[in-house]
Design a protein around this motif. Structure first.
Motif, PDB file in Angstrom:
ATOM      1  N   LEU A 237       4.728   5.908   8.780  1.00 34.98           N
ATOM      2  CA  LEU A 237       3.486   5.344   9.326  1.00 34.98           C
ATOM      3  C   LEU A 237       2.260   5.999   8.693  1.00 34.98           C
ATOM      4  CD1 LEU A 237       4.492   5.177  13.110  1.00 34.98           C
ATOM      5  CD2 LEU A 237       4.145   3.227  11.570  1.00 34.98           C
ATOM      6  N   LYS A 238       2.327   7.311   8.493  1.00 34.53           N
ATOM      7  CA  LYS A 238       1.183   8.013   7.903  1.00 34.53           C
ATOM      8  C   LYS A 238       0.991   7.597   6.438  1.00 34.53           C
ATOM      9  CE  LYS A 238       0.595   8.615  11.226  1.00 34.53           C
ATOM     10  NZ  LYS A 238      -0.501   8.258  12.144  1.00 34.53           N
ATOM     11  N   ALA A 239       2.069   7.477   5.718  1.00 36.51           N
ATOM     12  CA  ALA A 239       1.954   7.067   4.316  1.00 36.51           C
ATOM     13  C   ALA A 239       1.369   5.661   4.214  1.00 36.51           C
ATOM     14  CB  ALA A 239       3.336   7.129   3.647  1.00 36.51           C
ATOM     15  N   ALA A 240       1.772   4.792   5.161  1.00 36.12           N
ATOM     16  CA  ALA A 240       1.283   3.413   5.126  1.00 36.12           C
ATOM     17  C   ALA A 240      -0.191   3.318   5.520  1.00 36.12           C
ATOM     18  CB  ALA A 240       2.129   2.549   6.062  1.00 36.12           C
ATOM     19  N   SER A 241      -0.683   4.317   6.272  1.00 32.99           N
ATOM     20  CA  SER A 241      -2.056   4.240   6.780  1.00 32.99           C
ATOM     21  C   SER A 241      -3.067   4.968   5.894  1.00 32.99           C
ATOM     22  CB  SER A 241      -2.123   4.826   8.193  1.00 32.99           C
ATOM     23  OG  SER A 241      -1.858   6.218   8.167  1.00 32.99           O
ATOM     24  N   ILE A 242      -2.631   5.489   4.766  1.00 35.62           N
ATOM     25  CA  ILE A 242      -3.562   6.222   3.891  1.00 35.62           C
ATOM     26  C   ILE A 242      -4.719   5.327   3.464  1.00 35.62           C
ATOM     27  CG2 ILE A 242      -3.792   7.152   1.550  1.00 35.62           C
ATOM     28  CD1 ILE A 242      -1.178   8.613   1.952  1.00 35.62           C
ATOM     29  N   GLY A 243      -4.433   4.076   3.143  1.00 36.71           N
ATOM     30  CA  GLY A 243      -5.498   3.159   2.719  1.00 36.71           C
ATOM     31  C   GLY A 243      -6.516   2.926   3.820  1.00 36.71           C
ATOM     32  N   ASP A 244      -6.040   2.831   5.072  1.00 37.58           N
ATOM     33  CA  ASP A 244      -6.968   2.630   6.192  1.00 37.58           C
ATOM     34  C   ASP A 244      -7.882   3.840   6.371  1.00 37.58           C
ATOM     35  OD1 ASP A 244      -5.830   0.171   6.695  1.00 37.58           O
ATOM     36  OD2 ASP A 244      -4.443   0.944   8.220  1.00 37.58           O
ATOM     37  N   LEU A 245      -7.302   5.039   6.263  1.00 35.55           N
ATOM     38  CA  LEU A 245      -8.128   6.244   6.403  1.00 35.55           C
ATOM     39  C   LEU A 245      -9.146   6.328   5.269  1.00 35.55           C
ATOM     40  CD1 LEU A 245      -8.777   8.932   7.801  1.00 35.55           C
ATOM     41  CD2 LEU A 245      -7.082  10.008   6.305  1.00 35.55           C
ATOM     42  N   GLN A 246      -8.705   6.018   4.060  1.00 33.98           N
ATOM     43  CA  GLN A 246      -9.625   6.082   2.927  1.00 33.98           C
ATOM     44  C   GLN A 246     -10.792   5.126   3.115  1.00 33.98           C
ATOM     45  OE1 GLN A 246      -7.841   6.310  -0.926  1.00 33.98           O
ATOM     46  NE2 GLN A 246      -9.561   5.320  -1.948  1.00 33.98           N
ATOM     47  N   ALA A 247     -10.523   3.925   3.618  1.00 30.07           N
ATOM     48  CA  ALA A 247     -11.596   2.959   3.859  1.00 30.07           C
ATOM     49  C   ALA A 247     -12.550   3.469   4.938  1.00 30.07           C
ATOM     50  CB  ALA A 247     -11.009   1.612   4.272  1.00 30.07           C
ATOM     51  N   ALA A 248     -11.990   4.111   5.991  1.00 33.10           N
ATOM     52  CA  ALA A 248     -12.833   4.637   7.064  1.00 33.10           C
ATOM     53  C   ALA A 248     -13.712   5.771   6.561  1.00 33.10           C
ATOM     54  CB  ALA A 248     -11.956   5.116   8.221  1.00 33.10           C
ATOM     55  N   VAL A 249     -13.145   6.654   5.741  1.00 28.10           N
ATOM     56  CA  VAL A 249     -13.923   7.771   5.198  1.00 28.10           C
ATOM     57  C   VAL A 249     -14.990   7.255   4.235  1.00 28.10           C
ATOM     58  CG1 VAL A 249     -13.800   9.845   3.755  1.00 28.10           C
ATOM     59  CG2 VAL A 249     -12.068   9.437   5.516  1.00 28.10           C
ATOM     60  N   GLN A 250     -14.642   6.263   3.420  1.00 24.98           N
ATOM     61  CA  GLN A 250     -15.614   5.703   2.483  1.00 24.98           C
ATOM     62  C   GLN A 250     -16.788   5.083   3.241  1.00 24.98           C
ATOM     63  OE1 GLN A 250     -15.464   5.880  -1.106  1.00 24.98           O
ATOM     64  NE2 GLN A 250     -17.606   5.437  -0.601  1.00 24.98           N
TER      65      GLN A 250
END
Length: 371
Positions: free
Chosen positions: A46-59
């Protein structure tokens, strides 16, 4: 009145607060992303799959920060320049009518403000790229550490994730190197760069006004808690503009016609600044020097030493560090331990200011909440 970098330090703190708030928001994003489903056997996937979501939130946080910070920097430089001009007007108000009138004539500020603000924005630009890179590196490191540690029987997944996250919250976004080769965390670097620029804006505006009034010499104050870089320039007379190097000149008396006065000039203002005078945290000021009239002001009573001020700044950084750890805690026990550290360093500051008489700057102990 005289002018110093301290005249605009509140403006720099306001800009740095934006970065502190953004860093706090990013720590919360990482904490929440890690805590979600942490007890699930599929946590790693789940964490590996959510890396893109976190990156978008941080950006998104970085984009908002970049937009607001650029405007705040432009505004801070403009305000500092205005303060510098007004300080010169106040200082020269008692002069002869011609000089006072020249001083009150506004010196064009737009070009100088744009030049200084654009340089500051460019200087802090790499900060935004580094925020994203370090945040994602830390997130991947946390996942790797948290997923491997339980296999070794060393820690639970939550403990492992907290340990790795603590390393990030303790130091914040780091790795910013100044021209002297010193390393800074993000907030300290931005505040240092902004203090340097707004301080320069205030001093340039002040000396530009002095030049408009025909005054070409300034005197450096004596200041308590002075650092070794500034000490050689205390009480010295500098040329507002012109060639570097010490020399003696004959100058006309400020109020007595045809009376000449010998003036020992220690160098130019630019030369003194290049040697370290008026650095971002400097407490010295410069004031108009009027031959035959201006006397070296007495040194204010000391409130501790330069080393004491550096100790106070260290305690302030530690308070902010442990407040970040409390904000990034994944359980109440960890948050309580971090808050205990905060109180311990606050007690050290109280003891220091009681012992030395240094003023306590509570604002520098705060984490700014996200807007």
């Amino acid at each position: 009145m005289p002018v110093s970098p301290a005249l605009a330090e509140d403006l720099a703190a306001a800009v740095a607060d934006l970065y502190e708030a953004a860093q706090g928001t990013i720590i919360e994003r990482i904490r929440d992303a890690l805590a979600a489903d942490i007890d699930s056997p599929l946590w790693l996937e789940l964490k590996a799959a959510s890396i893109g979501d976190l990156q978008a939130a941080v950006q998104a946080v970085i984009d908002a920060l970049q937009l607001e910070a650029s405007g705040a920097m432009q505004q801070a430089v403009a305000e500092a320049y205005e303060r510098g001009q007004q300080a010169a007007v106040a200082e020269l108000g008692a002069l002869a009518a011609g000089q006072a009138a020249a001083a009150t004539s506004a010196v064009p500020a737009a070009a100088a403000v744009d030049r200084l603000a654009n340089a500051l924005i460019a200087d802090t630009g790499p900060v935004h790229m580094r925020i994203l890179r370090q945040t994602m590196d830390v997130y991947r490191e946390v996942i790797a550490h948290a997923s491997s540690a339980p296999l070794l029987g060393a820690q639970t997944r939550r403990q492992a994730a907290q340990t790795a996250l603590d390393r990030f919250t303790a130091r914040g976004v780091t790795g910013f190197i100044d021209r002297a080769g010193r390393s800074w965390d993000m907030r300290s670097y931005v505040e240092m760069a902004t203090r340097s620029t707004v301080g320069r804006a205030a001093i340039e505006a002040h000396t530009d006004r002095l030049g408009a009034a025909g005054i070409e010499l300034v005197m450096v104050s004596d200041s308590p808690e002075e650092c070794p870089l500034c000490r050689p320039w205390e009480g010295k007379i500098l040329s507002r503009a012109g060639a570097p190097g010490a020399r003696t000149i004959e100058a006309e008396h400020a109020t007595e016609d045809e009376q000449m006065v010998s003036v020992d000039i220690a160098g130019s203002l630019d030369e003194a600044r290049a040697a370290g005078l008026l650095h971002p945290n400097c407490r010295h000021d410069v004031r108009a020097y009027l031959p035959g009239l201006t006397k070296r002001p007495p040194k204010p009573p000391g409130r501790g030493t330069y080393e004491d001020t550096q100790r106070q700044r260290y305690y302030e950084r530690q308070i902010r560090r442990w407040k970040r750890e409390a904000a990034g805690a994944m359980d109440e026990q960890k948050a309580t331990a971090a808050r205990t550290k905060v109180r311990a360093y606050q007690a050290r500051i109280r003891d220091l200011v009681d012992e030395t008489g240094l003023p306590r700057k509570s604002r520098r102990e705060q984490l700014t909440a996200a807007r």
